[in-house]
Design an enzyme around this catalytic site. Sequence first.
Site, PDB file in Angstrom:
ATOM      1  CG  ASN A  21       1.889   6.213  -5.557  1.00 35.70           C
ATOM      2  OD1 ASN A  21       2.166   6.906  -4.648  1.00 35.70           O
ATOM      3  ND2 ASN A  21       2.879   5.008  -5.696  1.00 35.70           N
ATOM      4  CG  ASP A  60       0.575  -2.470  -7.182  1.00 36.95           C
ATOM      5  OD1 ASP A  60       0.849  -2.916  -6.155  1.00 36.95           O
ATOM      6  OD2 ASP A  60      -0.283  -2.158  -7.494  1.00 36.95           O
ATOM      7  CE  LYS A  89      15.039  12.609 -23.192  1.00 37.71           C
ATOM      8  NZ  LYS A  89      15.451  13.879 -23.284  1.00 37.71           N
ATOM      9  N   PRO A 107       8.066  -6.655  -5.914  1.00 36.70           N
ATOM     10  CG  PRO A 107       9.846  -6.483  -4.478  1.00 36.70           C
ATOM     11  CD  PRO A 107       9.560  -6.212  -5.810  1.00 36.70           C
ATOM     12  CG  ASP A 108       2.698  -7.402  -1.388  1.00 33.54           C
ATOM     13  OD1 ASP A 108       2.856  -6.913  -0.180  1.00 33.54           O
ATOM     14  OD2 ASP A 108       1.736  -7.090  -1.786  1.00 33.54           O
ATOM     15  CB  ILE A 109       7.631  -4.650   1.137  1.00 38.70           C
ATOM     16  CG1 ILE A 109       8.130  -4.031  -0.011  1.00 38.70           C
ATOM     17  CG2 ILE A 109       8.162  -4.534   2.294  1.00 38.70           C
ATOM     18  CD1 ILE A 109       8.301  -2.573  -0.178  1.00 38.70           C
ATOM     19  CG  PHE A 155      -2.348   2.088   5.670  1.00 40.77           C
ATOM     20  CD1 PHE A 155      -1.377   1.736   6.361  1.00 40.77           C
ATOM     21  CD2 PHE A 155      -2.866   3.158   5.932  1.00 40.77           C
ATOM     22  CE1 PHE A 155      -1.364   2.093   7.805  1.00 40.77           C
ATOM     23  CE2 PHE A 155      -3.031   3.766   7.120  1.00 40.77           C
ATOM     24  CZ  PHE A 155      -2.188   3.260   7.852  1.00 40.77           C
ATOM     25  CE  LYS A 160      -5.565  -4.548  -0.958  1.00 43.50           C
ATOM     26  NZ  LYS A 160      -5.546  -2.988  -1.573  1.00 43.50           N
ATOM     27  CE  LYS A 198      -0.989  -7.118  -0.080  1.00 41.04           C
ATOM     28  NZ  LYS A 198      -0.373  -6.070  -0.515  1.00 41.04           N
TER      29      LYS A 198
HETATM   30  O1  C5P Z   1      -2.054  -4.749  -2.294  1.00 44.87           O
HETATM   31  P1  C5P Z   1      -2.124  -3.483  -2.292  1.00 44.87           P
HETATM   32  O2  C5P Z   1      -0.875  -2.723  -2.980  1.00 44.87           O
HETATM   33  O3  C5P Z   1      -3.290  -2.663  -2.251  1.00 44.87           O
HETATM   34  O4  C5P Z   1      -1.879  -3.323  -0.604  1.00 44.87           O
HETATM   35  C1  C5P Z   1      -1.800  -2.305   0.285  1.00 44.87           C
HETATM   36  C2  C5P Z   1      -0.519  -2.763   1.317  1.00 44.87           C
HETATM   37  O5  C5P Z   1       0.520  -3.504   0.922  1.00 44.87           O
HETATM   38  C3  C5P Z   1      -0.021  -1.611   1.828  1.00 44.87           C
HETATM   39  O6  C5P Z   1      -0.102  -1.466   3.161  1.00 44.87           O
HETATM   40  C4  C5P Z   1       1.228  -1.218   1.162  1.00 44.87           C
HETATM   41  O7  C5P Z   1       2.304  -0.621   2.150  1.00 44.87           O
HETATM   42  C5  C5P Z   1       1.868  -2.865   0.971  1.00 44.87           C
HETATM   43  N1  C5P Z   1       2.370  -3.198  -0.169  1.00 44.87           N
HETATM   44  C6  C5P Z   1       3.843  -3.323  -0.173  1.00 44.87           C
HETATM   45  N2  C5P Z   1       4.486  -3.838  -1.168  1.00 44.87           N
HETATM   46  C7  C5P Z   1       3.800  -3.887  -2.419  1.00 44.87           C
HETATM   47  C8  C5P Z   1       2.671  -3.530  -2.368  1.00 44.87           C
HETATM   48  C9  C5P Z   1       1.694  -2.911  -1.514  1.00 44.87           C
HETATM   49  O8  C5P Z   1       4.365  -3.441   1.254  1.00 44.87           O
HETATM   50  N3  C5P Z   1       4.475  -4.033  -3.460  1.00 44.87           N
END
Ligand code: C5P
Length: 413
Positions: free
Chosen positions: A217, A286, A296, A312-314, A330, A344, A348
């Site tokens: 991105n 995501d 390739k 994974p959502d960190i 953020f 959010k 979260k």
């Molecule tokens: O759910 P969204 O991606 O909009 O959330 C944004 C926030 O979550 C940001 O702080 C981003 O750094 C964190 N994030 C993360 N891991 C992901 C997706 C988002 O830590 N896979």
Amino acid sequence: MQLEQKNVLLGISGGIAAYKTPDLVRKLSAQGANLRVVMTDSAKEFVSPLALQAVSGNKISNSLLDEDAEAAMGHIELARWADIFVVAPATANTIAKLTHGLADDLLTTLALATSAPIAIAPAMNQQMWAAPATTENCLKLQQRGVLQIGPASGEQACGDIGYGRMTEPEDIVTYLVEFFGRTASSNIDNNLFVGKSIMITAGPTQEALDPVRYITNHSSGKMGYAIAKAAKEMGAKVTLISGPVNLASPAQIECKQVTTAQQMLDAVMDKIEQQDIFIACAAVADFRLADIPTHKVKKKEGVLTLSFEQNPDILKSVAALQSPPFTLGFAAETNNVEAYAQGKLERKKLNMIAANDVSSSELGFNSDRNALTVITKSNKTSLPAASKEALAVDLLTLLHSEYSTIQNNKKSK
Ligand code: C5P
């Protein structure tokens, strides 16, 4: 007139962007700055000293051996006169000379002779900007406290596209206004985070589609890097976990470079237990490809269908730990910014969220400026548009106040 009575010494080196400097001088003067201009020999090939003399109202200095210019204001006097020395455009060659302390012309001599802050606005071809020598030189200059304005990204005089365009004159003026605003009010408390460990994620992640392709991105990493630098200045022990960006690793900050979301998660979890505060500024992809081909993918007729699985959502994983650090997330959105951010924060289970509108090209992703709405369970604060450096300080100041309240509540329980 936000630069009233500020003495700005402008050093112009020889890049095509030098043609923008009469406009820069005019805009600085319009803000009340006193201007003196020095230029290198090659800069004179791109912009006429006469044009600069007309807009600055002063004789242009070019050579140490110019008796007229030295009689008007000698080079040591000029170096002492400056409140700031702005080198714009700063070519790769001039940056290299500044790094190594060469003094073979008036501009580089002044850089050694002045005790004023120095700011460089790099301008060069994208490949030259990406060259390891330039990266190392800029890093060394930053470590010495030299300020760096840009460069911006976009189409270049040579037809290439990428980082290396000189920051536009109006943005250089804005940077200087904010710089003097910040030094005048000196609103940085260097002791605010003493004894605290802060981890920050920054930049995008890249997810492979095959061995030669990936999705990513537009995150530049500038906001996260600005927060890391400000946190360091405010006394914290900082760990920066960064996706692939075009920025030099900040000085005195432990910096781990990663590529994918999974690698970012692993790097975060490896050190999370030692952290008091976790700031998730990275724009993490995501999704990732469910099965990455080992070879390739070949071109063929028809539609290509790819199957993605969730990354994974960190941030969520950190906030879900048994004893999580203070968490700031953020929310970069293009519409309904605050409502999505609020959602959010709750989903979260965060302590704080900073929402920004990335629909405008002037702010947010890839820009040097941003504006934030900072939301906690009980408060909402707007931080108006400013440089990412200035915003980082204000954001951390707000964070500290919320963090202290939570710590005090814990103690009194
Ligand atoms: O759910 P969204 O991606 O909009 O959330 C944004 C926030 O979550 C940001 O702080 C981003 O750094 C964190 N994030 C993360 N891991 C992901 C997706 C988002 O830590 N896979």
